[in-house]
Design a protein around this motif. Sequence first.
Motif, mmCIF file in Angstrom:
data_model
loop_
_atom_site.group_PDB
_atom_site.id
_atom_site.type_symbol
_atom_site.label_atom_id
_atom_site.label_comp_id
_atom_site.label_asym_id
_atom_site.label_seq_id
_atom_site.Cartn_x
_atom_site.Cartn_y
_atom_site.Cartn_z
ATOM 1 N N SER A 131 -3.967 7.351 -2.599
ATOM 2 C CA SER A 131 -3.667 5.963 -2.102
ATOM 3 C C SER A 131 -3.883 5.046 -3.061
ATOM 4 C CB SER A 131 -3.936 5.879 -0.568
ATOM 5 O OG SER A 131 -3.289 6.735 0.105
ATOM 6 N N THR A 132 -3.030 4.065 -3.018
ATOM 7 C CA THR A 132 -3.246 2.808 -4.106
ATOM 8 C C THR A 132 -2.704 1.681 -3.702
ATOM 9 O OG1 THR A 132 -3.504 2.285 -6.288
ATOM 10 C CG2 THR A 132 -1.387 3.289 -5.653
ATOM 11 N N VAL A 133 -2.878 0.617 -4.118
ATOM 12 C CA VAL A 133 -2.296 -0.776 -3.854
ATOM 13 C C VAL A 133 -1.392 -1.021 -5.045
ATOM 14 C CG1 VAL A 133 -2.626 -3.124 -3.491
ATOM 15 C CG2 VAL A 133 -4.618 -1.749 -2.561
ATOM 16 N N TRP A 134 -0.120 -1.590 -4.763
ATOM 17 C CA TRP A 134 0.771 -1.966 -5.711
ATOM 18 C C TRP A 134 1.303 -3.244 -5.597
ATOM 19 C CZ3 TRP A 134 2.639 1.896 -8.871
ATOM 20 C CH2 TRP A 134 2.579 3.326 -8.373
ATOM 21 N N GLU A 159 9.195 2.258 -11.274
ATOM 22 C CA GLU A 159 10.551 1.526 -10.748
ATOM 23 C C GLU A 159 10.853 2.195 -9.269
ATOM 24 O OE1 GLU A 159 13.598 -1.276 -11.339
ATOM 25 O OE2 GLU A 159 11.963 -0.791 -12.848
ATOM 26 N N LEU A 160 11.038 1.169 -8.561
ATOM 27 C CA LEU A 160 11.249 1.609 -6.983
ATOM 28 C C LEU A 160 12.472 0.892 -6.743
ATOM 29 C CD1 LEU A 160 7.630 1.556 -5.715
ATOM 30 C CD2 LEU A 160 8.897 3.487 -6.385
ATOM 31 N N VAL A 161 13.096 1.163 -5.674
ATOM 32 C CA VAL A 161 14.377 0.966 -5.018
ATOM 33 C C VAL A 161 14.023 0.425 -3.625
ATOM 34 C CG1 VAL A 161 16.691 1.276 -4.532
ATOM 35 C CG2 VAL A 161 15.786 2.342 -6.445
ATOM 36 N N ALA A 162 14.878 -0.838 -3.030
ATOM 37 C CA ALA A 162 14.498 -1.028 -1.609
ATOM 38 C C ALA A 162 14.776 0.027 -0.882
ATOM 39 C CB ALA A 162 15.169 -2.355 -1.309
ATOM 40 N N GLY A 163 13.899 0.224 0.165
ATOM 41 C CA GLY A 163 14.052 1.403 1.249
ATOM 42 C C GLY A 163 13.343 2.543 1.037
ATOM 43 N N GLN A 164 12.712 2.751 -0.175
ATOM 44 C CA GLN A 164 11.919 3.784 -0.695
ATOM 45 C C GLN A 164 10.690 3.434 0.007
ATOM 46 O OE1 GLN A 164 12.260 3.827 -4.947
ATOM 47 N NE2 GLN A 164 12.937 5.967 -4.752
ATOM 48 N N THR A 165 9.502 4.447 -0.093
ATOM 49 C CA THR A 165 8.213 4.119 0.185
ATOM 50 C C THR A 165 7.486 4.028 -1.125
ATOM 51 O OG1 THR A 165 7.624 6.348 0.802
ATOM 52 C CG2 THR A 165 8.395 4.940 2.597
ATOM 53 N N PHE A 166 6.260 3.274 -0.952
ATOM 54 C CA PHE A 166 5.502 3.273 -2.234
ATOM 55 C C PHE A 166 4.676 4.719 -2.297
ATOM 56 C CE2 PHE A 166 6.190 -1.321 -1.312
ATOM 57 C CZ PHE A 166 6.447 -1.685 -2.621
ATOM 58 N N PRO A 167 4.550 5.052 -3.507
ATOM 59 C CA PRO A 167 4.146 6.348 -3.841
ATOM 60 C C PRO A 167 2.402 6.136 -3.821
ATOM 61 C CG PRO A 167 5.019 5.654 -5.741
ATOM 62 C CD PRO A 167 5.165 4.670 -4.797
ATOM 63 N N PRO A 168 1.802 7.552 -3.868
ATOM 64 C CA PRO A 168 0.472 7.426 -4.192
ATOM 65 C C PRO A 168 0.420 7.125 -5.686
ATOM 66 C CG PRO A 168 1.232 9.681 -3.633
ATOM 67 C CD PRO A 168 2.395 8.761 -3.342
ATOM 68 N N CYS A 169 -0.837 6.937 -6.113
ATOM 69 C CA CYS A 169 -0.739 6.769 -7.685
ATOM 70 C C CYS A 169 -0.161 7.972 -8.468
ATOM 71 C CB CYS A 169 -2.297 6.412 -8.107
ATOM 72 S SG CYS A 169 -2.638 6.261 -9.670
ATOM 73 N N ARG A 186 0.823 -1.087 0.109
ATOM 74 C CA ARG A 186 -0.046 0.116 -0.081
ATOM 75 C C ARG A 186 0.968 1.334 0.051
ATOM 76 N NH1 ARG A 186 -5.000 -1.446 0.516
ATOM 77 N NH2 ARG A 186 -5.816 -3.577 1.484
ATOM 78 N N THR A 187 0.542 2.124 -0.598
ATOM 79 C CA THR A 187 1.169 3.680 -0.489
ATOM 80 C C THR A 187 1.483 3.778 0.922
ATOM 81 O OG1 THR A 187 -0.488 4.418 -2.159
ATOM 82 C CG2 THR A 187 0.583 6.105 -0.758
ATOM 83 N N HIS A 188 2.967 4.280 1.118
ATOM 84 C CA HIS A 188 3.571 4.626 2.479
ATOM 85 C C HIS A 188 4.051 3.359 3.096
ATOM 86 C CE1 HIS A 188 2.067 8.577 2.004
ATOM 87 N NE2 HIS A 188 0.839 8.307 2.108
ATOM 88 N N ASP A 189 3.802 2.052 2.655
ATOM 89 C CA ASP A 189 4.469 0.694 2.982
ATOM 90 C C ASP A 189 6.148 1.127 2.472
ATOM 91 O OD1 ASP A 189 2.506 -0.190 3.870
ATOM 92 O OD2 ASP A 189 2.186 -1.822 2.389
ATOM 93 N N LYS A 190 6.880 0.346 2.993
ATOM 94 C CA LYS A 190 8.291 0.505 2.751
ATOM 95 C C LYS A 190 8.651 -0.478 1.563
ATOM 96 C CE LYS A 190 11.752 1.690 5.126
ATOM 97 N NZ LYS A 190 12.927 1.879 5.927
ATOM 98 N N VAL A 191 9.373 -0.326 0.421
ATOM 99 C CA VAL A 191 9.670 -0.975 -0.455
ATOM 100 C C VAL A 191 10.898 -1.902 0.063
ATOM 101 C CG1 VAL A 191 10.749 -1.263 -2.639
ATOM 102 C CG2 VAL A 191 9.376 0.522 -2.220
#
Length: 54
Positions: free
Chosen positions: A48-51, A32-42, A12-17
């Motif tokens: 907020s969204t689900v990834w 494209e996301l890198v470990a340690g970032q947070t999941f962004p909004p859509c 979910r948005t704001h979870d840690k990658v």
Amino acid sequence: MANASNANHQHRTHDKVTETGRYRDADGQSVELVAGQTFPPCPKTGESTVWHHA
């Protein structure tokens, strides 16, 4: 056969990658996301969204 638990794992948005890679949201937007970032909004709606790992 694909591992069903990985295929259905949601973030979910704001979870840690936890794993670097490409993710797709419920609206079909891909980032494209890198470990340690947070999941962004859509990226399209800003909500907020689900990834899922793409």
